[in-house]
Design an enzyme around this catalytic site. Sequence first.
Site, PDB file in Angstrom:
ATOM      1  N   LYS A   1       0.843  -1.206   0.000  1.00  0.00           N
ATOM      2  CA  LYS A   1       0.000   0.000   0.000  1.00  0.00           C
ATOM      3  C   LYS A   1       0.877   1.255   0.000  1.00  0.00           C
ATOM      4  CE  LYS A   1      -1.546   1.646   4.105  1.00  0.00           C
ATOM      5  NZ  LYS A   1      -1.280   3.058   4.424  1.00  0.00           N
ATOM      6  N   ASN A   2       1.873   1.282   0.886  1.00  0.00           N
ATOM      7  CA  ASN A   2       2.648   2.515   1.054  1.00  0.00           C
ATOM      8  C   ASN A   2       3.604   2.782  -0.105  1.00  0.00           C
ATOM      9  OD1 ASN A   2       1.262   3.000   3.342  1.00  0.00           O
ATOM     10  ND2 ASN A   2       2.909   2.438   4.767  1.00  0.00           N
TER      11      ASN A   2
ATOM     12  N   CYS B   1      -4.511  12.920  12.712  1.00  0.00           N
ATOM     13  CA  CYS B   1      -5.158  11.606  12.629  1.00  0.00           C
ATOM     14  C   CYS B   1      -4.926  10.874  13.939  1.00  0.00           C
ATOM     15  CB  CYS B   1      -4.677  10.815  11.437  1.00  0.00           C
ATOM     16  SG  CYS B   1      -3.028  10.190  11.604  1.00  0.00           S
TER      17      CYS B   1
ATOM     18  N   ARG C   1       0.829  14.761  12.915  1.00  0.00           N
ATOM     19  CA  ARG C   1       1.365  14.501  11.579  1.00  0.00           C
ATOM     20  C   ARG C   1       1.358  15.725  10.657  1.00  0.00           C
ATOM     21  NH1 ARG C   1      -0.762   8.841   9.399  1.00  0.00           N
ATOM     22  NH2 ARG C   1       1.148   8.960   8.158  1.00  0.00           N
TER      23      ARG C   1
ATOM     24  N   ASP D   1       5.302   0.913  11.881  1.00  0.00           N
ATOM     25  CA  ASP D   1       4.102   0.222  11.390  1.00  0.00           C
ATOM     26  C   ASP D   1       4.032  -1.237  11.836  1.00  0.00           C
ATOM     27  OD1 ASP D   1       3.339   2.536  10.169  1.00  0.00           O
ATOM     28  OD2 ASP D   1       3.959   1.946   8.158  1.00  0.00           O
TER      29      ASP D   1
ATOM     30  N   ARG E   1      -8.223  -0.532   5.068  1.00  0.00           N
ATOM     31  CA  ARG E   1      -7.405   0.466   4.376  1.00  0.00           C
ATOM     32  C   ARG E   1      -6.031  -0.099   4.009  1.00  0.00           C
ATOM     33  NH1 ARG E   1      -6.749   5.913   7.383  1.00  0.00           N
ATOM     34  NH2 ARG E   1      -5.574   6.193   5.485  1.00  0.00           N
TER      35      ARG E   1
HETATM   36  N1  EPU Z   1       6.738  14.810   9.869  1.00  0.00           N
HETATM   37  C1  EPU Z   1       6.798  16.161  10.141  1.00  0.00           C
HETATM   38  N2  EPU Z   1       6.608  17.026   9.103  1.00  0.00           N
HETATM   39  C2  EPU Z   1       6.349  16.597   7.835  1.00  0.00           C
HETATM   40  C3  EPU Z   1       6.294  15.222   7.571  1.00  0.00           C
HETATM   41  C4  EPU Z   1       6.488  14.341   8.616  1.00  0.00           C
HETATM   42  O1  EPU Z   1       7.035  16.573  11.283  1.00  0.00           O
HETATM   43  O2  EPU Z   1       6.197  17.439   6.946  1.00  0.00           O
HETATM   44  C5  EPU Z   1       6.935  13.854  10.973  1.00  0.00           C
HETATM   45  C6  EPU Z   1       5.698  12.996  11.229  1.00  0.00           C
HETATM   46  O3  EPU Z   1       4.763  13.641  12.056  1.00  0.00           O
HETATM   47  C7  EPU Z   1       6.307  11.781  11.874  1.00  0.00           C
HETATM   48  C8  EPU Z   1       7.666  11.641  11.150  1.00  0.00           C
HETATM   49  O4  EPU Z   1       7.927  12.909  10.570  1.00  0.00           O
HETATM   50  O5  EPU Z   1       6.537  12.008  13.237  1.00  0.00           O
HETATM   51  C9  EPU Z   1       7.740  10.593  10.082  1.00  0.00           C
HETATM   52  O6  EPU Z   1       6.627  10.714   9.215  1.00  0.00           O
HETATM   53  P1  EPU Z   1       6.712  10.366   7.669  1.00  0.00           P
HETATM   54  O7  EPU Z   1       6.537  11.597   6.879  1.00  0.00           O
HETATM   55  O8  EPU Z   1       7.927   9.521   7.419  1.00  0.00           O
HETATM   56  O9  EPU Z   1       5.416   9.464   7.503  1.00  0.00           O
HETATM   57  P2  EPU Z   1       4.372   9.490   6.329  1.00  0.00           P
HETATM   58  O10 EPU Z   1       5.061   9.636   5.024  1.00  0.00           O
HETATM   59  O11 EPU Z   1       3.274  10.434   6.670  1.00  0.00           O
HETATM   60  C10 EPU Z   1       4.484   6.937   5.878  1.00  0.00           C
HETATM   61  C11 EPU Z   1       3.499   5.802   5.883  1.00  0.00           C
HETATM   62  C12 EPU Z   1       3.076   5.515   7.307  1.00  0.00           C
HETATM   63  C13 EPU Z   1       4.322   5.173   8.119  1.00  0.00           C
HETATM   64  C14 EPU Z   1       5.349   6.314   8.040  1.00  0.00           C
HETATM   65  C15 EPU Z   1       6.663   6.005   8.741  1.00  0.00           C
HETATM   66  C16 EPU Z   1       2.384   6.056   3.770  1.00  0.00           C
HETATM   67  C17 EPU Z   1       1.145   6.372   3.030  1.00  0.00           C
HETATM   68  N3  EPU Z   1       2.347   6.155   5.094  1.00  0.00           N
HETATM   69  O12 EPU Z   1       3.782   8.041   6.436  1.00  0.00           O
HETATM   70  O13 EPU Z   1       2.223   4.388   7.239  1.00  0.00           O
HETATM   71  O14 EPU Z   1       3.967   4.962   9.468  1.00  0.00           O
HETATM   72  O15 EPU Z   1       5.630   6.595   6.650  1.00  0.00           O
HETATM   73  O16 EPU Z   1       7.282   4.912   8.166  1.00  0.00           O
HETATM   74  O17 EPU Z   1       3.388   5.686   3.167  1.00  0.00           O
HETATM   75  C18 EPU Z   1       0.603   2.897   7.979  1.00  0.00           C
HETATM   76  O18 EPU Z   1       0.750   2.285   6.897  1.00  0.00           O
HETATM   77  O19 EPU Z   1      -0.043   2.407   8.956  1.00  0.00           O
HETATM   78  C19 EPU Z   1       1.211   4.204   8.136  1.00  0.00           C
HETATM   79  C20 EPU Z   1       0.822   5.075   9.061  1.00  0.00           C
END
Ligand code: EPU
Length: 419
Positions: free
Chosen positions: A22-23, A116, A121, A305, A398
Amino acid sequence: MHKFVIQGGRKLEGTVAASGSKNSALPLLFATILSAKPITLRRVPHLKDIDTTLTLLRGIGARASHEKGVVQVELPKLSSTEAPYDLVRTMRASILMLGPMLARERSARVSLPGGCAIGSRPVDLHLTGLEALGAELKLEHGYVVGSCPKGLKGAEVNFRMPSAGATEHLLMAASLAEGRSVLRNCAREPEIVDLVKFLRAMGAKIEGEGESDIVVNGVAALSGANYEVMFDRIEAGTLLLVGLMTGGRVQVDGMDSACLLSFIDALKASGAKIEEGNGWVAASPGANPKAIKIKTEPYPGYPTDLQAQLMAYLAQIPGESHLEENIFENRFMHVPELNRMGARIDVQGSLAVIHGQPSCYDGATVMATDLRASASLVLAGLCARGETAVRRIYHLDRGYESLEKKLATLGASIQRELD
Ligand code: EPU
């Protein structure tokens, strides 16, 4: 709404195939916005978030179909550059539309996702990164309104912390920006490597994926491509735990252990028996289970995750295990529910202290709060004495393709029922 009703206590064993990730599939689908040519993506899981993404793409003029794991998308011309709140609020990854639309159309209007269940986030890294490439961004009525009348320009972007989503977002935008971009302190997840391989198949010029610094040399246009999405490493890890927790041996086919090393190391440290072959991994209980101490970290560290699912497993291993959550601030919502089923877990800030006891779970009615929390409750239910009802499984839908069917082939008694 649906719930899962599980009769616990059966030993699960056998072989299952990993689904596509998915990711990985989500950013790949958003990257299709960058090209006017037909694109085929294979091994795309049938999940709610994929449906939402295809609806978003159709909303800007794409022709998109999804049959038997194959997505075909074509977007010769954008009819709109908007991602509306009603769709974005159900899936945070929708923010990834902003950069590709700016890169291709020089304007975009995308709803901000909001918080969320697992934390606030923020998306500041996405937005400051796009601004560094020359986008002008304003916040209007909950939407980010972006424009770049002269197109995006290559630039140096230094991420304050590694973010999977922000790295993916900037990779897409920089691929069609004019000139060279250097992205520093990038996330290193296998899904990012997968995105780069896909962008490269479309003609992008990128080097350094999987490292902290990635260099992108922008091109004027991207072509079509035919690409297979990588396996879902989080689903694979969850399935490996199923055998371990119920006393059986489960083999997951179609996976590569190199993407899950920290998880496999944690299982080995806990005394599990791990076997590996070409494209498969199997897990079964070892003779001496041991309590362990794990903290979640950006890749290649232990993945957030798979934190909730590991916790459900550790609650049955004698001794005191520790799980520290360092990625999201509110990702222990499963703890009170696991405790209601008989686990003994104390939360102290970002640390969960697990007082493990064999056969600790009793069946109960529990409530899923987010995707991975839901998976941990299903795992506990599979080992519990008696019946467990996991409510609100729309969270699971999801991210886990045909989970109940896969578990049933391994011997589980699990039914989907109306709640
Ligand atoms: N963060 C910030 N600012 C930003 C972006 C991120 O502070 O602009 C922080 C977030 O709040 C968090 C950390 O950086 O504390 C890491 O977040 P990241 O951006 O890496 O996560 P994401 O891209 O929003 C993806 C996956 C998540 C997974 C995370 C970490 C997808 C669609 N989602 O989220 O998946 O937990 O990377 O590996 O790819 C799940 O599948 O259950 C899920 C939540």
